[in-house]
Design a protein around this motif. Structure first.
Motif, PDB file in Angstrom:
ATOM      1  N   GLN A 128      -6.717   1.134  15.009  1.00 30.18           N
ATOM      2  CA  GLN A 128      -6.729  -0.130  15.742  1.00 30.18           C
ATOM      3  C   GLN A 128      -5.332  -0.502  16.230  1.00 30.18           C
ATOM      4  O   GLN A 128      -5.166  -1.000  17.349  1.00 30.18           O
ATOM      5  CB  GLN A 128      -7.297  -1.250  14.865  1.00 30.18           C
ATOM      6  N   CYS A 129      -4.332  -0.277  15.410  1.00 28.17           N
ATOM      7  CA  CYS A 129      -2.962  -0.580  15.833  1.00 28.17           C
ATOM      8  C   CYS A 129      -2.548   0.306  17.003  1.00 28.17           C
ATOM      9  O   CYS A 129      -1.883  -0.160  17.944  1.00 28.17           O
ATOM     10  CB  CYS A 129      -1.994  -0.413  14.669  1.00 28.17           C
ATOM     11  N   LEU A 184     -12.095  -2.446   2.565  1.00 28.18           N
ATOM     12  CA  LEU A 184     -12.009  -3.198   3.817  1.00 28.18           C
ATOM     13  C   LEU A 184     -11.008  -4.340   3.663  1.00 28.18           C
ATOM     14  O   LEU A 184     -11.224  -5.271   2.884  1.00 28.18           O
ATOM     15  CB  LEU A 184     -13.384  -3.738   4.212  1.00 28.18           C
ATOM     16  N   LEU A 185      -9.908  -4.235   4.403  1.00 21.91           N
ATOM     17  CA  LEU A 185      -8.837  -5.230   4.332  1.00 21.91           C
ATOM     18  C   LEU A 185      -8.416  -5.639   5.742  1.00 21.91           C
ATOM     19  O   LEU A 185      -8.705  -4.958   6.726  1.00 21.91           O
ATOM     20  CB  LEU A 185      -7.610  -4.650   3.609  1.00 21.91           C
ATOM     21  N   VAL A 243     -11.091  -3.860   7.909  1.00 20.61           N
ATOM     22  CA  VAL A 243     -11.392  -2.469   8.236  1.00 20.61           C
ATOM     23  C   VAL A 243     -10.808  -1.577   7.138  1.00 20.61           C
ATOM     24  O   VAL A 243     -10.032  -2.025   6.296  1.00 20.61           O
ATOM     25  CB  VAL A 243     -10.792  -2.067   9.603  1.00 20.61           C
ATOM     26  N   SER A 244     -11.171  -0.294   7.166  1.00 25.05           N
ATOM     27  CA  SER A 244     -10.587   0.664   6.234  1.00 25.05           C
ATOM     28  C   SER A 244      -9.166   1.021   6.674  1.00 25.05           C
ATOM     29  O   SER A 244      -8.723   0.655   7.769  1.00 25.05           O
ATOM     30  CB  SER A 244     -11.445   1.931   6.186  1.00 25.05           C
ATOM     31  N   TRP A 261      -3.604  -6.923   2.721  1.00 24.76           N
ATOM     32  CA  TRP A 261      -3.464  -6.444   4.091  1.00 24.76           C
ATOM     33  C   TRP A 261      -2.956  -5.009   4.050  1.00 24.76           C
ATOM     34  O   TRP A 261      -2.105  -4.662   3.240  1.00 24.76           O
ATOM     35  CB  TRP A 261      -2.469  -7.321   4.855  1.00 24.76           C
ATOM     36  N   TRP A 262      -3.456  -4.202   4.967  1.00 26.26           N
ATOM     37  CA  TRP A 262      -3.023  -2.808   5.002  1.00 26.26           C
ATOM     38  C   TRP A 262      -1.584  -2.656   5.476  1.00 26.26           C
ATOM     39  O   TRP A 262      -1.165  -3.275   6.452  1.00 26.26           O
ATOM     40  CB  TRP A 262      -3.915  -1.984   5.930  1.00 26.26           C
ATOM     41  N   LEU A 263      -0.841  -1.788   4.770  1.00 26.71           N
ATOM     42  CA  LEU A 263       0.397  -1.195   5.254  1.00 26.71           C
ATOM     43  C   LEU A 263       0.090   0.266   5.587  1.00 26.71           C
ATOM     44  O   LEU A 263      -1.003   0.754   5.309  1.00 26.71           O
ATOM     45  CB  LEU A 263       1.489  -1.268   4.180  1.00 26.71           C
ATOM     46  N   SER A 264       1.057   0.995   6.125  1.00 26.33           N
ATOM     47  CA  SER A 264       0.770   2.382   6.520  1.00 26.33           C
ATOM     48  C   SER A 264       1.105   3.403   5.436  1.00 26.33           C
ATOM     49  O   SER A 264       1.112   4.603   5.699  1.00 26.33           O
ATOM     50  CB  SER A 264       1.513   2.741   7.814  1.00 26.33           C
ATOM     51  N   GLY A 265       1.359   2.951   4.207  1.00 23.49           N
ATOM     52  CA  GLY A 265       1.693   3.874   3.130  1.00 23.49           C
ATOM     53  C   GLY A 265       0.474   4.594   2.577  1.00 23.49           C
ATOM     54  O   GLY A 265      -0.588   3.997   2.387  1.00 23.49           O
TER      55      GLY A 265
END
Length: 266
Positions: free
Chosen positions: A39-40, A135-136, A31-32, A72-76
């Protein structure tokens, strides 16, 4: 004497956690950045922020368990002000308060015509700035804490709220396994019953995670449950003697304890 008795009463009222679960879950759905953030939240957690080397190692371990040879996405993100990186889930500067940064060589570099304004972590544990619409996979923070205290469902909900969490939702086999591990760490294999945050109070048969205002999707009921025996069973418990399956029981029952979930990182 009255002062001493009051102090003893206050100490007796303090309920300490008996065990905690692992805190990170890696999700292999691409997802973006902002979709991952949403989602989290939907899962009752938050897109992960990393402030310590130990946290980076734990996140990397979860990624490897998920089979992740990817990003993988982090929140930064530095959306809105180039170079001013914040943890979007916490609204705190990246690198604070402990000075930990783990960018890859030459990163962040804001490459590309559209810029790179969101942070990812790779399979080596290094961070990189990438386009936010890429998308990750993503990693959420959510952990469970087990409290041993004989209370009913509604008292348990209040106690979790006072602690900064909520009576636990369990929304995947992975989360179920984490709750099971936390309970085993607390009481071993002793047969026990614990409150979780599901209820159908007010509309029979429509069980929801009350704290998330969300109809229960993932289900882990024991055989023949829920059955609303004697028409008084409206709240969900987790029963270790039933293989850590769920059961509907009267909301006023006082059980072994309760499980709180926390979406915000301390």
């Amino acid at each position: 004497m009255k002062t001493v008795l009051l102090a003893l009463a206050i100490v007796a009222a303090v309920v300490l956690p008996t065990a905690q679960s692992l805190r990170y879950t890696a999700y292999k759905t691409k997802v973006s950045f902002f979709e991952a953030w949403q989602q989290c939240i939907v899962k009752g957690g938050s897109l992960v922020s990393i402030e310590l080397a130990s946290q980076n190692s734990m996140v990397l371990r979860e990624i490897k368990k998920a089979g992740g040879d990817s990003e993988w996405w982090l929140s930064g993100t530095d959306v809105g002000l180039e170079g001013s990186w914040i943890w979007f889930s916490r609204n705190t500067p990246v690198g604070s308060p402990y000075g930990f940064l783990n960018f890859g060589s030459g990163e962040p570099n804001n490459a590309g015509s559209n810029g790179e304004h969101c942070l990812s972590i790779n399979s080596l544990g290094k961070w990189n700035d990438v386009p936010c619409d890429k998308l990750l996979y993503y990693v959420c923070y959510k952990h469970y804490v087990v409290y041993r205290q004989n209370v009913n469902f509604f008292v348990a909900t209040q106690f979790c709220r006072q602690k900064g969490g909520y009576l636990a939702s369990i929304e995947s086999p992975e989360e179920s396994a984490r709750v099971e591990a936390a309970i085993k760490a607390a009481v071993g294999n002793k047969p026990t019953v614990w409150w979780i945050g599901g209820m159908d109070y007010g509309l029979e048969g429509r069980f929801v995670w009350y704290a998330l205002n969300k109809v229960i999707d993932y289900k882990n009921y024991n055989v023949g449950k829920p059955n609303n025996s004697r028409r008084v069973e409206d709240c969900l418990s987790l029963d270790t003697a039933m293989g850590y399956k769920w059961n509907d029981i009267p909301c006023g029952n006082a059980v072994e304890g309760y499980i709180c979930a926390f979406s915000s990182q301390p």
